[in-house]
Design an enzyme around this catalytic site. Structure first.
Site, short mmCIF file in Angstrom:
data_model
loop_
_atom_site.label_atom_id
_atom_site.label_comp_id
_atom_site.label_asym_id
_atom_site.label_seq_id
_atom_site.Cartn_x
_atom_site.Cartn_y
_atom_site.Cartn_z
N ASP A 1 4.16 3.50 3.83
CA ASP A 1 4.29 4.90 4.26
C ASP A 1 5.30 5.06 5.39
O ASP A 1 5.16 4.48 6.45
CB ASP A 1 2.92 5.42 4.70
CG ASP A 1 1.95 5.51 3.53
OD1 ASP A 1 0.88 4.89 3.60
OD2 ASP A 1 2.30 6.17 2.53
N ASP B 1 6.56 -2.40 4.83
CA ASP B 1 5.54 -1.38 5.04
C ASP B 1 5.76 -0.32 3.95
O ASP B 1 6.84 -0.24 3.35
CB ASP B 1 5.72 -0.78 6.44
CG ASP B 1 5.01 0.53 6.63
OD1 ASP B 1 3.79 0.57 6.37
OD2 ASP B 1 5.67 1.52 7.00
C1 XBP Z 1 0.35 4.57 7.05
C2 XBP Z 1 -1.03 4.93 7.35
C3 XBP Z 1 -1.91 5.41 6.23
C4 XBP Z 1 -1.38 6.74 5.66
C5 XBP Z 1 -2.49 7.51 4.96
O1 XBP Z 1 0.29 3.36 6.33
O2 XBP Z 1 -1.46 4.78 8.49
O3 XBP Z 1 -3.17 5.63 6.82
O4 XBP Z 1 -0.95 7.56 6.74
O5 XBP Z 1 -3.00 6.71 3.90
P1 XBP Z 1 1.55 2.30 6.42
P2 XBP Z 1 -4.59 6.46 3.80
O6 XBP Z 1 0.97 1.05 7.03
O7 XBP Z 1 1.99 2.11 4.99
O8 XBP Z 1 2.63 2.94 7.27
O9 XBP Z 1 -5.23 7.83 3.88
O10 XBP Z 1 -4.78 5.79 2.45
O11 XBP Z 1 -4.92 5.58 4.96
MG MG Z 2 4.44 3.15 7.96
#
Ligand code: XBP
Ligand code: MG
Length: 244
Positions: A10, A8
């Protein structure tokens, strides 16, 4: 036999959410929305995967409307806000605002030397992934990640397993040959739904999430090596599995 690691982005590869939060608030100010998300508000809103979906959820809740209350003007505002937010986020990341979380660089290097494939399965946009990987690994980032599944390739957001199922398909591997790394409950549910054993490394936004079903739950990957992961896979009952 372990053949791939699927990360993953973020909150897992890097602590990006404080930069996302700042970018969301910058976009709200740019369009004079009169909105400001503090940490507690954002921690709650992170339960909605996807930035656009998160803005829509908040807009409708502010207006006291249900999902069917969305109209074309609102959709246009959401798109404009998210475009500004993504510009602010990518600018901050390109300027070096984000570093890899502890242990990630060493594990990636070890996995590459061992011949494992590396993949990414994220809810965020392709441009957010690329700017992050470029800022951290430089132009050689493409030699590290064989497969990237993101919001541009998978419309269904986590906890739907689409990004992970598509990553497995492109890796041409079954789930039992891979381990996923996640930071959130939605992400864990998506990976587990795809049949993946999943290591959770929580952060300040997700430490109170329910990580039932994780292979193990850790504050970070600091000091974690491939042998540890292989031992957890071989002996799931003995890994530091999370219990609610
Ligand atoms: C986390 C998310 C993303 C980010 C914001 O993604 O839910 O929406 O918070 O990015 P991950 P965007 O699956 O990597 O944990 O505004 O581009 O959605
Ligand atoms: Mg994440």
């Amino acid at each position: 036999m372990l053949k791939a690691l699927i990360f993953d982005v973020d909150g897992t590869l890097a602590d990006t959410e404080t930069v996302h939060l700042s970018a969301f608030n910058g976009a709200f100010a740019a369009l004079d929305m009169g909105w400001y998300w503090d940490m507690d508000t954002y921690r709650r809103l992170l339960g909605v995967a996807g930035g656009k979906e998160r803005i829509q959820h908040y807009l409708l809740s502010q207006a006291g409307l249900g999902q069917d209350g969305i109209d074309d003007d609102m959709r246009q505002t959401i798109s404009r806000l998210h475009a500004i937010k993504t510009t602010l986020y990518t600018r901050a990341v390109a300027d070096g605002a984000v570093k890899l979380r502890p242990g990630i660089a060493d594990l990636i290097d070890e996995a590459m030397v061992a011949g494992l494939a590396l993949a990414i399965a994220t809810t965020t946009t392709a441009e957010n992934v690329i700017v992050l990987l470029e800022s951290i690994f430089g132009s050689g980032w493409q030699s590290r990640f064989l497969v990237i599944e993101d919001a541009s390739t998978a419309a269904q957001k986590k906890p739907h397993p689409q990004v992970y199922l598509q990553a497995l398909g492109r890796l041409d591997l079954t789930a039992d040959a891979c381990v996923a790394f996640e930071d959130s409950e939605n992400g864990l549910r998506a990976a587990v739904a795809a049949g993946l054993k999943t290591v959770v490394t929580y952060n300040a936004f997700t430490e109170d999430h329910d990580f039932s079903g994780a292979l193990t739950v850790l504050p970070s990957l600091a000091g974690v090596c491939l042998a540890d992961i292989q031992a957890w896979v071989a002996n799931p009952a003995q890994s530091m599995s999370y219990s609610t």
